[in-house]
Design a protein around this motif. Structure first.
Motif, short mmCIF file in Angstrom:
data_model
loop_
_atom_site.label_atom_id
_atom_site.label_comp_id
_atom_site.label_asym_id
_atom_site.label_seq_id
_atom_site.Cartn_x
_atom_site.Cartn_y
_atom_site.Cartn_z
N GLY A 2 8.21 8.83 -3.17
CA GLY A 2 7.50 7.69 -2.60
C GLY A 2 6.22 8.08 -1.88
O GLY A 2 5.27 7.30 -1.83
N GLN A 8 6.10 11.02 5.18
CA GLN A 8 5.00 10.15 5.63
C GLN A 8 4.54 9.26 4.48
O GLN A 8 4.44 9.72 3.34
CB GLN A 8 3.84 11.04 6.10
CG GLN A 8 2.62 10.27 6.55
CD GLN A 8 1.52 11.23 7.04
OE1 GLN A 8 1.80 12.25 7.63
NE2 GLN A 8 0.28 10.89 6.77
N THR A 9 4.27 7.98 4.78
CA THR A 9 3.84 7.11 3.69
C THR A 9 2.52 6.43 3.98
O THR A 9 2.04 5.66 3.17
CB THR A 9 4.89 6.03 3.39
OG1 THR A 9 5.32 5.49 4.63
CG2 THR A 9 6.06 6.58 2.63
N ASP A 10 1.93 6.71 5.14
CA ASP A 10 0.61 6.14 5.39
C ASP A 10 -0.41 7.27 5.45
O ASP A 10 -0.31 8.16 6.28
CB ASP A 10 0.59 5.34 6.69
CG ASP A 10 -0.63 4.44 6.75
OD1 ASP A 10 -0.49 3.23 6.63
OD2 ASP A 10 -1.76 4.99 6.87
N TYR A 11 -1.38 7.22 4.55
CA TYR A 11 -2.33 8.32 4.45
C TYR A 11 -3.75 7.90 4.83
O TYR A 11 -4.71 8.56 4.45
CB TYR A 11 -2.29 8.91 3.03
CG TYR A 11 -0.97 9.56 2.76
CD1 TYR A 11 -0.69 10.84 3.23
CD2 TYR A 11 0.04 8.88 2.10
CE1 TYR A 11 0.54 11.44 3.04
CE2 TYR A 11 1.29 9.46 1.90
CZ TYR A 11 1.52 10.74 2.37
OH TYR A 11 2.76 11.32 2.19
N GLU A 35 10.75 1.04 -2.28
CA GLU A 35 11.93 1.74 -2.77
C GLU A 35 13.07 1.62 -1.79
O GLU A 35 12.88 1.30 -0.62
CB GLU A 35 11.60 3.22 -3.04
CG GLU A 35 11.15 3.97 -1.80
CD GLU A 35 10.72 5.39 -2.10
OE1 GLU A 35 11.18 5.94 -3.10
OE2 GLU A 35 9.94 5.95 -1.32
N ILE A 38 0.82 -1.21 0.00
CA ILE A 38 0.00 0.00 0.00
C ILE A 38 0.86 1.26 0.00
O ILE A 38 0.33 2.37 0.02
CB ILE A 38 -1.00 0.04 1.19
CG1 ILE A 38 -0.28 -0.17 2.51
CG2 ILE A 38 -2.10 -0.97 1.00
CD1 ILE A 38 -1.20 0.02 3.71
N GLN A 39 2.18 1.08 0.03
CA GLN A 39 3.02 2.27 -0.05
C GLN A 39 3.94 2.15 -1.24
O GLN A 39 3.52 1.75 -2.30
CB GLN A 39 3.77 2.45 1.27
CG GLN A 39 2.80 2.73 2.40
CD GLN A 39 3.48 2.94 3.72
OE1 GLN A 39 4.70 2.94 3.82
NE2 GLN A 39 2.69 3.13 4.76
N SER A 40 5.20 2.50 -1.05
CA SER A 40 6.09 2.53 -2.19
C SER A 40 7.29 1.63 -1.88
O SER A 40 7.90 1.76 -0.83
CB SER A 40 6.49 3.97 -2.42
OG SER A 40 7.79 4.07 -2.83
N LYS A 43 3.45 15.05 7.51
CA LYS A 43 4.87 15.01 7.83
C LYS A 43 5.66 14.69 6.56
O LYS A 43 5.24 13.84 5.78
CB LYS A 43 5.11 13.94 8.90
CG LYS A 43 6.47 14.04 9.53
CD LYS A 43 6.56 13.14 10.74
CE LYS A 43 6.74 11.70 10.32
NZ LYS A 43 6.99 10.79 11.42
N ILE A 85 3.48 7.96 -4.44
CA ILE A 85 3.15 6.58 -4.82
C ILE A 85 2.20 5.99 -3.77
O ILE A 85 1.16 5.43 -4.09
CB ILE A 85 4.43 5.73 -4.91
CG1 ILE A 85 5.33 6.28 -6.00
CG2 ILE A 85 4.08 4.27 -5.17
CD1 ILE A 85 6.65 5.55 -6.13
N ALA A 86 2.59 6.18 -2.49
CA ALA A 86 1.78 5.64 -1.41
C ALA A 86 0.39 6.26 -1.42
O ALA A 86 -0.62 5.56 -1.30
CB ALA A 86 2.48 5.90 -0.08
#
Lengths: 305, 379
Positions: free
Chosen positions: B215, B190-193, A217, A213-215, B187, B218-219
């Protein structure tokens, strides 16, 4: 704000917490049993995500990908433990930090060399796409619910492993007195390898579950690693129970702070300032909690005195 | 006699072709390892492709690892021991802010192939600083304009909590005529939305604008699509670049994004660039690659018209390059008085072409667009 939104956010916090738990369980065991500060733990998170993405691309099967995210990091963990980590147990923490930091660089650049500098693709399977309607009109992501369930199973599994099996007893004994269990004739180096591989596999699983669910990388593991360290400091180093409670606390706190702090500050100041201050403070919330815990319980919530 | 005239002739030819044939040393400081290295590698490759037939350009490259302190060290080393004439390559605004003032104040040129922070366009502009890409606000302004013309009335806007994120949302609001349902700063990194997407779902917005580079984007796109929130998404080109689309997958299909470049802009220079890039590196070029390429070509053009030994003449040659032989891959291109591009910014849509996700031009968003900070710049 509706109750549904509140509960949805609570679930989001719990899901984030379980993901942190997968990371910090291994970290806390490795520190507790071997006394090793393993900065390279975030690399296993990344290796898990990359191996899942690679296998998913090859076979098109998400479940094989998840299996790969357990096996590859575990195998690499065993290799690294054998060749490098083993020599670090008797060294002081500074040497361990330096050596495992070097491992981060080696893993990152090796990954970039093999897979290239661009993020990879990893998606969740069709049957887990979309939402599910929970009781009380709550719309929630199926996939995130699955992460919560997997996290829950692993927490229960680890509890049984530590408290009901011979390996668990050895692990606990190792935490208490390394010299003694060696004297008792237990193959301590085998125990270390198993614990290290287990930690790596859990981190890899977290990487694959989150990577979808993320990237996916290079360098994706390090931000999570920092939070995982915060979790084990709050929970008490070496304690699985502490890691679970700490992870859930941080997950829920972080999500709730992101939701409520901007709203709260809007009541007392101008909107643009409130948004900026609220979100800045929300990003600090985990560290503020850690500072508070350290003031009142320097060994963490479940740490040994 | 004959021999002598031949040799005079050859000498003459040599003096022509080497009239301004002084070697130019270019320092390429960019991100080549770790997170975000895809962007730096594209800039470096685009630049190298542009100057590969120019024997008088020597490139010295260094990897800044996306860290301001390392970028500063590299710049110092390149200026003091490598004696470079021009520095270029930096991807990130915070690194540019750390490096550019020192470089231009030491009498070197800096040509920005990507970052365009507002301060360097306004109060801290400098005669030796040229931006070949855009001022940071530009793509977001075009997105705001597009959202208005698409009939959106109420946007939910989201960006990371750092200077470029604030510039982005300011840019969007400057050209968006509707109202803002909610403005969220996340933030950086941050990769969790999940929390933000839940807020979007509960809101009354009719559109979502996001600026989340790398990234983060992408997330966000994946999670937004997985959450099945039925709202149109608009973003700047950064989140829909060739390297990113592969990682996002079909979740990006149909999303509108704004860019000053696209691989299907019709002009000879762009066709040649896309073809040469593909045959040299075996992948489709990104907008970063096009910016690196244009930066290289501007230097080549300036070298044909002035010597690097004469700073003032070379500066004029850079400034006038668009009318003296430099052809941008974007088509129309000229410099504003604060040395930033005046150019068209397009609206693109993510489509599938022969099984590959890519962008298609659908309209021109802003025509001959300059930047907001021209008047603040006293050069």
């Amino acid at each position: 704000m509706s109750l549904q939104l509140f509960i949805e956010q609570l679930l989001n916090g719990i899901q984030f917490g379980f993901m942190l738990f997968l990371m910090s369980a291994g970290l806390t065991l490795i520190f507790g049993v071997m006394g090793l500060i393993n900065l390279a733990h975030g690399s296993f998170f990344m290796i898990g995500a990359f191996s899942a993405s690679f296998v998913a691309g090859l076979t098109g099967n998400f479940f094989l990908a998840i299996l790969a995210s357990l096996i590859f990091p575990a195998l690499i963990g065993i290799t690294v433990e054998f060749s490098i980590i083993r020599k670090l147990y008797e060294r002081d923490h500074l040497d361990q930090v330096l050596a495992t930091f070097a491992l981060i660089l080696i893993f990152s650049e090796a990954t970039r060399y093999i897979f290239g500098a661009f993020p990879l693709f990893l998606d969740i399977p069709n049957i887990l796409q979309g939402n599910i309607l929970l009781p009380g009109e709550i719309v929630y992501s199926k996939y995130r619910l699955i992460i919560i369930i997997i996290g829950l199973f692993i927490a229960i599994g680890l509890y049984f492993l530590i408290n009901r099996t011979l390996l668990g007893i050895q692990i606990k004994a190792g935490q208490n007195d390394r010299q003694m269990i060696r004297v008792l004739g237990i193959n301590i180096s085998r125990l270390y390898t198993i614990v290290f591989a287990m930690g790596a596999a859990l981190a890899g699983l977290a990487g694959a579950l989150i990577g979808a669910i993320q990237s996916v990388e290079v360098g994706m593991g390090e931000p999570v690693l920092i939070l995982a360290f915060v979790v084990i400091v709050i929970g008490g180093i070496g304690s699985i129970k502490g890691a679970l409670i700490g992870a859930l606390l941080i997950g829920v706190l972080d999500t709730m702070a992101r939701l409520f702090l901007p709203i709260f500050f809007e009541l007392i100041m101008e909107t643009s300032q409130a948004l900026s201050l609220g979100s800045s403070l929300a990003s600090m919330s985990a560290y503020l909690l850690m500072a508070l815990v350290l003031i009142f319980r320097p060994t963490g919530l479940f740490g040994k005195k | 006699m004959f021999k002598k005239s031949i040799s005079t002739f050859i000498l003459f030819l040599l003096t022509i072709s080497y009239a301004y044939g002084d070697k130019v040393k270019v320092g390429m400081i960019t991100t080549l390892s770790g997170g975000g290295s895809g962007l730096g590698i594209d800039i470096r490759d685009g630049f190298a492709l542009a100057v590969k037939d120019e024997p008088n350009i020597e490139i010295i490259s260094g990897d800044d690892q996306r860290k301001p302190d390392i970028a500063v060290q590299l710049a110092d080393k390149m200026i003091q021991s490598d004696k470079v004439d021009i520095i270029t390559g930096i991807v990130w605004s915070n690194l540019a802010m750390a490096v550019v003032p020192a470089v231009v104040n030491q009498g070197k040129f800096y040509l920005s192939p990507n970052a365009g922070p507002s301060l360097l366009a306004g109060k801290k502009c400098h005669k030796n600083y040229f931006n070949i890409a855009w001022q940071n606000d530009n793509l977001h302004e075009a997105a705001g304009g597009y959202a208005s013309s698409a009939g959106f009335k109420n946007s939910f806007i989201i960006a990371p909590n750092y200077p470029a994120g604030k510039d982005a949302l300011t840019g969007y609001k400057r050209y968006f005529k509707g109202s803002i349902e909610n403005e969220v700063y996340t933030k950086l990194g941050q990769t969790d939305y999940a929390a933000e997407i839940a807020k979007i779902r509960a809101s009354n917005a009719d559109s979502v604008y996001f600026f989340l580079p790398g990234g983060m984007g992408i997330a966000f796109i994946k999670q937004f699509s997985q959450a099945q929130v039925d709202l149109p998404l608009v973003g700047p080109a950064f989140s829909f670049d060739q390297g990113i689309l592969k990682a996002v997958g079909n979740a990006a299909l149909g999303v509108k994004n704004t860019s000053q470049w696209s691989k299907d802009i019709e002009n000879a220079q762009n066709k040649k660039f896309v073809k040469d890039f593909q045959s040299a590196y075996g992948r489709l070029p990104s907008l970063y690659a096009s910016q690196g390429y244009d930066t290289g070509k501007i230097i080549v053009s300036a070298m044909a018209n002035a010597s690097i030994k004469d700073m003032d003449a070379f500066r004029e040659a850079l400034k006038n390059a668009p009318s003296q032989g430099f052809k941008s891959t974007r088509g129309k291109f000229s410099f504003s008085s604060n040395h930033h591009p005046i150019q068209d910014i397009y609206v693109r849509e993510v489509v599938e072409e022969n099984g590959t996700l890519t962008n298609k031009l659908i309209s021109s968003g802003l025509v001959d667009h300059s930047n907001f900070y021209v008047d603040q710049c006293k050069m």
